[in-house]
Motif scaffolding. Structure first.
Motif, PDB file in Angstrom:
ATOM      1  N   VAL A   1      -0.361  -1.211  -0.244  1.00 45.00           N
ATOM      2  CA  VAL A   1       0.815  -0.661   0.441  1.00 45.00           C
ATOM      3  C   VAL A   1       0.361   0.074   1.704  1.00 45.00           C
ATOM      4  O   VAL A   1      -0.521   0.940   1.651  1.00 45.00           O
ATOM      5  CB  VAL A   1       1.582   0.313  -0.486  1.00 45.00           C
ATOM      6  CG1 VAL A   1       2.766   0.931   0.253  1.00 45.00           C
ATOM      7  CG2 VAL A   1       2.080  -0.440  -1.721  1.00 45.00           C
ATOM      8  N   ALA A   2       0.940  -0.289   2.831  1.00 41.80           N
ATOM      9  CA  ALA A   2       0.449   0.222   4.124  1.00 41.80           C
ATOM     10  C   ALA A   2       1.292   1.372   4.651  1.00 41.80           C
ATOM     11  O   ALA A   2       1.229   1.712   5.827  1.00 41.80           O
ATOM     12  CB  ALA A   2       0.451  -0.899   5.154  1.00 41.80           C
ATOM     13  N   HIS A   3       2.117   1.972   3.806  1.00 42.19           N
ATOM     14  CA  HIS A   3       2.968   3.064   4.315  1.00 42.19           C
ATOM     15  C   HIS A   3       3.018   4.196   3.310  1.00 42.19           C
ATOM     16  O   HIS A   3       2.940   3.962   2.116  1.00 42.19           O
ATOM     17  CB  HIS A   3       4.385   2.537   4.538  1.00 42.19           C
ATOM     18  CG  HIS A   3       5.380   3.640   4.609  1.00 42.19           C
ATOM     19  ND1 HIS A   3       5.453   4.484   5.695  1.00 42.19           N
ATOM     20  CD2 HIS A   3       6.292   4.084   3.722  1.00 42.19           C
ATOM     21  CE1 HIS A   3       6.400   5.378   5.468  1.00 42.19           C
ATOM     22  NE2 HIS A   3       6.914   5.165   4.280  1.00 42.19           N
TER      23      HIS A   3
ATOM     24  N   HIS B   1      15.322   1.966  13.725  1.00 40.66           N
ATOM     25  CA  HIS B   1      15.088   2.549  12.400  1.00 40.66           C
ATOM     26  C   HIS B   1      13.627   2.483  12.002  1.00 40.66           C
ATOM     27  O   HIS B   1      12.850   1.687  12.530  1.00 40.66           O
ATOM     28  CB  HIS B   1      15.929   1.810  11.357  1.00 40.66           C
ATOM     29  CG  HIS B   1      15.443   0.433  11.098  1.00 40.66           C
ATOM     30  ND1 HIS B   1      14.556   0.120  10.084  1.00 40.66           N
ATOM     31  CD2 HIS B   1      15.687  -0.730  11.755  1.00 40.66           C
ATOM     32  CE1 HIS B   1      14.303  -1.168  10.120  1.00 40.66           C
ATOM     33  NE2 HIS B   1      14.964  -1.714  11.121  1.00 40.66           N
ATOM     34  N   LYS B   2      13.268   3.379  11.111  1.00 39.14           N
ATOM     35  CA  LYS B   2      12.003   3.273  10.408  1.00 39.14           C
ATOM     36  C   LYS B   2      12.351   3.554   8.949  1.00 39.14           C
ATOM     37  O   LYS B   2      12.360   4.692   8.501  1.00 39.14           O
ATOM     38  CB  LYS B   2      10.928   4.220  10.906  1.00 39.14           C
ATOM     39  CG  LYS B   2       9.601   3.989  10.139  1.00 39.14           C
ATOM     40  CD  LYS B   2       8.407   4.626  10.793  1.00 39.14           C
ATOM     41  CE  LYS B   2       7.120   4.223  10.071  1.00 39.14           C
ATOM     42  NZ  LYS B   2       5.910   4.771  10.729  1.00 39.14           N
ATOM     43  N   LEU B   3      12.630   2.465   8.213  1.00 37.37           N
ATOM     44  CA  LEU B   3      13.085   2.604   6.821  1.00 37.37           C
ATOM     45  C   LEU B   3      11.946   2.385   5.840  1.00 37.37           C
ATOM     46  O   LEU B   3      12.161   2.031   4.683  1.00 37.37           O
ATOM     47  CB  LEU B   3      14.205   1.595   6.544  1.00 37.37           C
ATOM     48  CG  LEU B   3      15.519   1.853   7.279  1.00 37.37           C
ATOM     49  CD1 LEU B   3      16.545   0.787   6.928  1.00 37.37           C
ATOM     50  CD2 LEU B   3      16.066   3.236   6.940  1.00 37.37           C
ATOM     51  N   SER B   4      10.692   2.584   6.337  1.00 37.16           N
ATOM     52  CA  SER B   4       9.540   2.280   5.470  1.00 37.16           C
ATOM     53  C   SER B   4       9.624   3.015   4.134  1.00 37.16           C
ATOM     54  O   SER B   4       9.379   2.430   3.084  1.00 37.16           O
ATOM     55  CB  SER B   4       8.231   2.653   6.156  1.00 37.16           C
ATOM     56  OG  SER B   4       8.411   2.863   7.514  1.00 37.16           O
ATOM     57  N   ASP B   5       9.991   4.317   4.186  1.00 37.70           N
ATOM     58  CA  ASP B   5      10.079   5.075   2.919  1.00 37.70           C
ATOM     59  C   ASP B   5      10.999   4.354   1.943  1.00 37.70           C
ATOM     60  O   ASP B   5      10.653   4.096   0.791  1.00 37.70           O
ATOM     61  CB  ASP B   5      10.675   6.475   3.179  1.00 37.70           C
ATOM     62  CG  ASP B   5       9.725   7.375   3.922  1.00 37.70           C
ATOM     63  OD1 ASP B   5      10.193   8.343   4.547  1.00 37.70           O
ATOM     64  OD2 ASP B   5       8.515   7.088   3.899  1.00 37.70           O
ATOM     65  N   VAL B   6      12.213   4.031   2.440  1.00 36.67           N
ATOM     66  CA  VAL B   6      13.236   3.422   1.571  1.00 36.67           C
ATOM     67  C   VAL B   6      12.773   2.060   1.076  1.00 36.67           C
ATOM     68  O   VAL B   6      12.900   1.723  -0.106  1.00 36.67           O
ATOM     69  CB  VAL B   6      14.575   3.291   2.350  1.00 36.67           C
ATOM     70  CG1 VAL B   6      15.608   2.567   1.522  1.00 36.67           C
ATOM     71  CG2 VAL B   6      15.076   4.660   2.779  1.00 36.67           C
ATOM     72  N   ILE B   7      12.157   1.263   1.977  1.00 43.40           N
ATOM     73  CA  ILE B   7      11.720  -0.093   1.599  1.00 43.40           C
ATOM     74  C   ILE B   7      10.657  -0.026   0.504  1.00 43.40           C
ATOM     75  O   ILE B   7      10.730  -0.719  -0.515  1.00 43.40           O
ATOM     76  CB  ILE B   7      11.178  -0.849   2.828  1.00 43.40           C
ATOM     77  CG1 ILE B   7      12.283  -1.097   3.858  1.00 43.40           C
ATOM     78  CG2 ILE B   7      10.543  -2.188   2.416  1.00 43.40           C
ATOM     79  CD1 ILE B   7      11.776  -1.583   5.225  1.00 43.40           C
ATOM     80  N   VAL B   8       9.686   0.888   0.688  1.00 40.79           N
ATOM     81  CA  VAL B   8       8.600   0.995  -0.305  1.00 40.79           C
ATOM     82  C   VAL B   8       9.136   1.554  -1.622  1.00 40.79           C
ATOM     83  O   VAL B   8       8.872   1.037  -2.701  1.00 40.79           O
ATOM     84  CB  VAL B   8       7.452   1.881   0.262  1.00 40.79           C
ATOM     85  CG1 VAL B   8       6.448   2.251  -0.823  1.00 40.79           C
ATOM     86  CG2 VAL B   8       6.745   1.150   1.408  1.00 40.79           C
ATOM     87  N   GLU B   9      10.004   2.609  -1.515  1.00 36.23           N
ATOM     88  CA  GLU B   9      10.520   3.220  -2.757  1.00 36.23           C
ATOM     89  C   GLU B   9      11.490   2.287  -3.478  1.00 36.23           C
ATOM     90  O   GLU B   9      11.671   2.362  -4.687  1.00 36.23           O
ATOM     91  CB  GLU B   9      11.189   4.566  -2.435  1.00 36.23           C
ATOM     92  CG  GLU B   9      10.178   5.680  -2.160  1.00 36.23           C
ATOM     93  CD  GLU B   9      10.734   6.763  -1.250  1.00 36.23           C
ATOM     94  OE1 GLU B   9       9.927   7.527  -0.682  1.00 36.23           O
ATOM     95  OE2 GLU B   9      11.979   6.827  -1.102  1.00 36.23           O
ATOM     96  N   ALA B  10      12.122   1.365  -2.719  1.00 35.24           N
ATOM     97  CA  ALA B  10      13.096   0.447  -3.343  1.00 35.24           C
ATOM     98  C   ALA B  10      12.402  -0.481  -4.349  1.00 35.24           C
ATOM     99  O   ALA B  10      13.053  -1.088  -5.204  1.00 35.24           O
ATOM    100  CB  ALA B  10      13.809  -0.357  -2.273  1.00 35.24           C
ATOM    101  N   GLU B  11      11.063  -0.556  -4.243  1.00 33.19           N
ATOM    102  CA  GLU B  11      10.317  -1.391  -5.210  1.00 33.19           C
ATOM    103  C   GLU B  11      10.515  -0.864  -6.625  1.00 33.19           C
ATOM    104  O   GLU B  11      10.418  -1.601  -7.600  1.00 33.19           O
ATOM    105  CB  GLU B  11       8.806  -1.350  -4.875  1.00 33.19           C
ATOM    106  CG  GLU B  11       8.423  -2.108  -3.596  1.00 33.19           C
ATOM    107  CD  GLU B  11       8.604  -3.605  -3.742  1.00 33.19           C
ATOM    108  OE1 GLU B  11       9.322  -4.198  -2.915  1.00 33.19           O
ATOM    109  OE2 GLU B  11       8.067  -4.178  -4.708  1.00 33.19           O
ATOM    110  N   ARG B  12      10.746   0.466  -6.754  1.00 30.32           N
ATOM    111  CA  ARG B  12      10.787   1.003  -8.119  1.00 30.32           C
ATOM    112  C   ARG B  12      11.901   2.027  -8.314  1.00 30.32           C
ATOM    113  O   ARG B  12      12.053   2.595  -9.399  1.00 30.32           O
ATOM    114  CB  ARG B  12       9.442   1.670  -8.473  1.00 30.32           C
ATOM    115  CG  ARG B  12       9.091   2.804  -7.547  1.00 30.32           C
ATOM    116  CD  ARG B  12       7.741   3.455  -7.908  1.00 30.32           C
ATOM    117  NE  ARG B  12       7.437   4.522  -6.964  1.00 30.32           N
ATOM    118  CZ  ARG B  12       6.953   4.295  -5.743  1.00 30.32           C
ATOM    119  NH1 ARG B  12       6.710   3.070  -5.369  1.00 30.32           N
ATOM    120  NH2 ARG B  12       6.698   5.292  -4.918  1.00 30.32           N
ATOM    121  N   ASP B  13      12.704   2.290  -7.294  1.00 30.52           N
ATOM    122  CA  ASP B  13      13.714   3.349  -7.426  1.00 30.52           C
ATOM    123  C   ASP B  13      15.105   2.779  -7.114  1.00 30.52           C
ATOM    124  O   ASP B  13      15.334   2.260  -6.013  1.00 30.52           O
ATOM    125  CB  ASP B  13      13.342   4.493  -6.451  1.00 30.52           C
ATOM    126  CG  ASP B  13      14.469   5.512  -6.337  1.00 30.52           C
ATOM    127  OD1 ASP B  13      14.783   6.141  -7.356  1.00 30.52           O
ATOM    128  OD2 ASP B  13      15.056   5.612  -5.245  1.00 30.52           O
TER     129      ASP B  13
END
Ligand code: ATP
Ligand SMILES: O=P(O)(O)O[C@H]1[C@H](O)[C@H](O)[C@H](OP(=O)(O)O)[C@@H](OP(=O)(O)O)[C@@H]1O
Ligand code: MG
Length: 340
Positions: free
Chosen positions: A156-158, A54-66
């Motif tokens: 944020v690195a992604h 997996h590459k869940l970077s989008d979800v991990i970063v967006e989970a901070e605020r969404d």
């Protein structure tokens, strides 16, 4: 080995870049079924999975605020917790730490000691956590022995904003930083970047264009704002990557030193799919680590698919003989910050 099911969970961007159908065709010949996971649907009925890439970077970063991304991540995490035998490439805590440059730069700094014999290092850096008065930032730059020019990167690195950077040439221009961010001493390296792509036990080195040399020390030059994807992609070519003057030939990093670096990072990170960006300091010839990427693009590595399949087969073989793995450990809290 009986037929195995390997789930893939990729960001839209990664799915467009990685030809999953071609990889599935390669796997089918070895009794490995590739299944694309729909994160928006319950995972249980889509399983079972022997492994998940997996590459869940989008979800991990967006989970901070969404909240929706938080729910998607929670669904994924609860599936993983309920199925400890499913091999995760790579473990979520390991990937999450690399999405934060404060955490990844702490890891890079530790290499100074562990790889001292190989003269491998990383540039001095400073974390800037929040808006702070200019004089405090200027003093912190001095205290952390950073040297101008400085390169400023988002914490944020992604994601798209994470590649927006700036080159800062004087203390007065530190007013141009936008926290949370990190400042790193700029190291002259002859506009050549060495990308080390790691796939399990293998690694591959690919040369890429890179930022040109700049006069060392502070100077009265305006801040340069750029996107790193204009600089170090295979086709990158601009005023920023063209050397202003010829320079003596700079040998590439020794394969033994790169192997030592990969061994150390593989052990520190507990990951199988990552990239390390390395430059050679034109003054000291030290191998300097400037960036670590999770699940990068492996552009220029024709062996990526076969290496990924070999690694998947190897971890499944180990899993068969080792029995159910321990549940994933949480990531150790980061060491004290070095910033303002
Ligand atoms: N400390 C440094 N000294 C000299 N050049 C640097 C330094 N840090 C970054 N660079 C240059 O800037 C480019 C982008 O930096 P970095 O790799 O940290 O950004 P990124 O957006 O995370 O890159 P990637 O595309 O690998 O995700 C590098 O490829 C290199 O050309
Ligand atoms: O040139 P590379 O393979 O390093 O490019 C990578 C880049 O390093 C980042 O890892 C990108 O991820 P994001 O930070 O999520 O943008 C990769 O994008 P991806 O779509 O392949 O995940 C680049 O390939
Ligand atoms: Mg990079």
């Amino acid at each position: 080995m009986s037929a195995r099911r390997v789930g893939f969970c990729l960001s839209d961007k990664k799915r467009r870049r990685m030809n999953l159908d071609a990889f599935a065709g390669l796997c089918a010949g070895c009794g490995v079924e590739v299944v694309e996971i729909d994160l928006t649907q319950p995972l249980e009925p889509q399983g079972p999975f022997d492994a998940i890439v997996h590459k869940l970077s989008d979800v991990i970063v967006e989970a901070e605020r969404d909240s929706r991304s938080q729910q998607l991540l929670a669904n994924f995490q609860s599936y993983i917790s309920a199925h400890p035998r499913t091999v995760l490439l790579d473990p979520l805590p390991a990937m999450t730490q690399l999405l934060d440059r404060f955490a990844s730069y702490q890891i890079m700094t530790k290499l100074h000691n562990s790889l001292r014999d190989w003269r491998i290092c990383s540039p001095p850096y400073l974390e800037i956590h929040r808006e702070t008065d200019l004089s405090s930032v200027q003093q912190a730059v001095i205290n952390q022995t950073l040297s101008f020019p400085l390169i400023c990167k988002t914490r944020v690195a992604h994601g798209s904003l994470s590649h927006e950077m700036s080159l800062i040439f004087s203390a007065g221009s530190l007013a141009d930083v936008h926290p949370p961010c990190v400042l790193q001493s700029f190291i002259n390296h002859g506009a050549v970047l060495h990308k080390v792509f790691v796939v399990g036990e293998r690694h591959f080195c690919v040369e890429r264009p890179s930022l040109k040399n700049f006069p060392s020390g502070p100077c009265d030059r305006k801040t340069i704002f750029f996107n790193s994807h204009q600089v170090s992609k295979p086709e990158s070519s601009s005023d920023l990557t063209a050397l202003d003057e010829q320079m003596p030939y700079l040998p590439p990093p020794s394969s033994e030193a790169v192997a030592a670096l990969v061994r150390e990072l593989r052990s520190q990170l507990g990951m199988a799919l990552f990239g390390v960006d390395v430059i050679i300091n034109i003054r000291t010839h030290t191998l300097t680590v400037i960036d670590i990427n999770i699940f990068p693009g492996y552009e220029g590595v024709p062996q990526f698919f076969s290496s990924l399949l070999d690694h998947i087969k190897s971890v499944l073989k180990t899993q068969d003989s080792a029995g159910p793995p321990e549940p994933p450990q949480s990531v150790a809290p980061a060491a004290a910050a070095t910033g303002v």
